[in-house]
Motif scaffolding. Structure first.
Motif, short mmCIF file in Angstrom:
data_model
loop_
_atom_site.label_atom_id
_atom_site.label_comp_id
_atom_site.label_asym_id
_atom_site.label_seq_id
_atom_site.Cartn_x
_atom_site.Cartn_y
_atom_site.Cartn_z
N PRO A 85 -4.22 2.67 -6.85
CA PRO A 85 -5.34 2.88 -5.92
C PRO A 85 -5.20 4.18 -5.16
O PRO A 85 -4.10 4.72 -5.01
N THR A 86 -6.30 4.72 -4.71
CA THR A 86 -6.30 5.89 -3.85
C THR A 86 -6.83 5.48 -2.48
O THR A 86 -7.20 4.33 -2.27
N GLU A 87 -6.86 6.42 -1.57
CA GLU A 87 -7.44 6.15 -0.25
C GLU A 87 -8.92 6.52 -0.21
O GLU A 87 -9.53 6.54 0.84
N ALA A 88 -9.48 6.80 -1.40
CA ALA A 88 -10.88 7.24 -1.46
C ALA A 88 -11.85 6.08 -1.59
O ALA A 88 -13.06 6.30 -1.70
N GLY A 89 -11.35 4.83 -1.62
CA GLY A 89 -12.25 3.69 -1.65
C GLY A 89 -12.25 2.96 -2.97
O GLY A 89 -11.54 3.32 -3.92
N PHE A 90 -13.05 1.91 -3.04
CA PHE A 90 -13.12 1.04 -4.20
C PHE A 90 -13.62 1.80 -5.43
O PHE A 90 -14.47 2.67 -5.34
#
Length: 429
Positions: A85-90
Motif C-alpha cells: 500500500p501507499t499513502e496515496a489512498g485506496f
C-alpha cells in the motif's frame, strides 16, 4: 494507480487510457494498451502487461513493446508480484516484481481450469499441469529450482505440495485427512446468459449419495461473481463469518446453488433479479429440483439483493438476509429471516430493523436476529454456531415442512425480535 518500487513512475488508468507519469520530470505519456490489461513493473526496469492470454514487455522510455509469452488461455496472472500500500489512498499501490523469473497462472474461464508456469530468460517450464484445483501460495526458491504450493477443492481437503524442477510433485502435508465425507459431495455446472448477454455460470452442489429419483429443496446464495470460490474446500465447521455453510446444507439434504450475477445500467438490484430469474429458469431443467422449495440468502451486498428480490419475486419459499441495506420498495411477500451485528460499522443495524418493521406492517412472516457485539460478519464462535443452526432450522421449517421448531412457531403468533448475547439468554420484545 500503480507505482514502481522506487516511486519514479506512476501508471494511472484515466477514462479509457493508460497514462505513465515520470515523477522526476513530470512527463506524462499515453500508452497504447487495452484498458483491461494488468501492469507489473519488472526488476529489469520495464513494464509487463498481461492482457487476456498474452504477456507483453514494454520499455518505459520509448514505450516500445513486444509479446514475450502467448498462451492459450483467457487470462494470465503473474503470481510473484509484490503488492504494497501507499499513502496515496485506496487502489493506489506499489506493484512490482523483484525476481528475475516469473511465476505465471494461465486461467480458462469456461471450465475454471488453470496451468502454472515459470518463465525464466524466455524459457517456459510447466510447474503444475492444467487442473481445476484451487492452487494458492505458489513460491519458488531464489535459484528457481524448488517450488511449493497448496492445493484443494470443494471435495478435497487442502494439501501442501512440493516439487524439484523437472521432477514429479509430492505431498508434504495433508490437512484433515480423516474427512472421508468430502468425496461424497458432487458439483455440476449450469450455464445461462447475464443481463449484458454474456455467458455466466453457476455451481450446483449435490448432497452425499445423491438420489436421481428424488426431489430436493435448494438453498441459493447470491452475491456477485462467485465461481472462483467454488473450488474451496467445504470445511465441516460452524465457523461461518457470513452465516453460509455449503457443507452442512448438502449433508442435510439440500442442493446448494451458487450463481454468478452481473450488473447493467438498470442498477444492481434489477440486474440481480433478472440474473436470478435466468438462473431459476436453467435450474428448472434439473429434474431432481423441487421448484416450490427454493430459498434465497445473502449477506451485505448479497443481503441487499436478497431484500430486493424478496419484494419483487414469488419464486422463493423463504429468504435469509444478513447485515443488509434495505431502503427499497416495501412490498414483501415471502418468509424472511434477518440477522445483523449490533456493532456493524459497514451497514447500520437500523437498516435491518427498518426492513423488519416494514415487512411486519404488511403482515409478512419475518424474524430479526441482532447479535450483540458482532460486526458486519460473525466473528465469534458462539454467534457463528447459533446462526448456522437457526439457518438450518429456517430451511427445515419452510422447505421441508418440519414444524416442531419452537422459536419459529412463536413467530407464527406474532412479531418478535431476538437479541442474541453470548450467554444466549433470549430477550423477546
Amino acid at each position: 494507480m500503480y507505482f514502481d518500487k522506487e516511486g519514479n513512475f506512476i501508471l494511472r488508468h484515466v477514462k479509457a487510457n493508460w497514462k505513465l507519469l515520470e515523477t522526476k520530470t513530470m512527463t506524462d505519456k499515453i500508452i497504447d494498451i487495452p484498458s483491461k490489461a494488468v501492469p507489473y513493473f519488472s526488476s529489469l526496469g520495464t513494464i509487463l502487461w498481461s492482457s487476456k492470454g498474452e504477456l507483453w514487455e514494454q520499455n518505459k522510455n520509448d514505450l516500445q513493446k513486444e509479446k514475450i509469452m502467448p498462451v492459450n488461455a483467457d487470462s494470465i496472472e503473474i503470481l510473484n508480484k509484490v503488492k504494497k500500500p501507499t499513502e496515496a489512498g485506496f487502489h493506489r499501490k506499489y506493484y512490482y516484481l523483484d525476481d528475475h523469473y516469473l511465476l505465471i497462472a494461465a486461467h480458462h474461464d469456461k471450465n475454471l481450469q488453470s496451468t502454472y508456469y515459470m518463465l525464466d530468460q524466455g524459457k517456459k517450464l510447466v510447474i503444475i499441469p492444467e487442473n481445476t484445483d484451487r492452487i494458492k501460495h505458489l513460491q519458488a526458491s531464489n535459484d528457481g529450482e524448488n517450488f511449493i504450493w497448496t492445493e484443494e477443492n470443494y471435495n478435497k481437503p487442502p494439501v501442501v505440495m512440493a516439487k524439484i524442477k523437472s521432477s514429479a510433485s509430492r505431498t508434504v502435508y495433508q490437512y484433515n485427512a480423516q474427512d472421508k465425507g468430502a468425496k461424497t459431495i458432487a458439483k455440476k455446472k449450469l450455464y445461462y446468459k447475464g443481463v449484458n448477454n454474456e455467458d455466466l455460470q453457476t455451481s450446483l452442489f449435490l448432497p452425499p449419495y445423491f438420489d436421481s429419483k428424488k426431489k430436493y429443496p435448494v438453498a441459493l446464495l447470491i452475491y456477485e461473481k462467485q465461481q472462483e470460490l467454488t473450488d474451496k474446500y467445504l470445511v465441516p465447521t460452524f465457523k461461518n463469518t457470513r452465516g453460509f455453510n455449503a457443507r452442512l446444507l448438502p449433508e442435510s439434504g439440500y442442493l446448494v446453488l451458487i450463481p454468478d450475477i452481473n450488473c447493467n445500467d438498470r442498477g444492481a438490484a434489477l440486474a440481480a433479479l433478472d440474473c436470478i430469474n435466468d438462473v431459476l429458469d436453467e435450474l428448472s431443467k434439473v429434474e431432481q429440483v423441487d421448484m416450490k422449495k427454493i430459498a434465497l440468502m445473502g449477506q451485505s451486498f448479497g443481503g441487499y439483493e436478497t431484500n430486493f428480490i424478496a419484494t419483487h419475486s414469488n419464486r422463493f419459499a423463504a429468504f435469509i438476509s444478513g447485515a443488509s441495506m434495505s431502503y427499497i420498495i416495501h412490498m414483501g411477500n415471502s418468509l424472511i429471516l434477518l440477522w445483523t451485528g449490533t456493532e456493524d460499522k459497514n451497514v447500520d443495524q437500523e437498516e435491518t430493523r427498518t426492513f423488519f418493521s416494514a415487512l411486519r406492517k404488511y403482515r409478512k412472516i419475518v424474524i430479526a436476529l441482532f447479535y450483540t457485539g458482532e460486526a458486519h460478519t460473525l466473528t465469534k464462535y458462539p454467534a457463528q454456531k447459533d446462526y448456522t443452526l437457526r439457518m438450518l432450522d429456517w430451511y427445515d421449517y419452510f422447505l421441508k415442512d418440519k414444524r416442531n421448531i419452537p422459536w419459529i412457531n412463536k413467530q407464527m403468533k406474532g412479531a418478535y425480535i431476538f437479541f442474541m448475547s453470548y450467554n444466549y439468554h433470549i430477550f423477546v420484545r
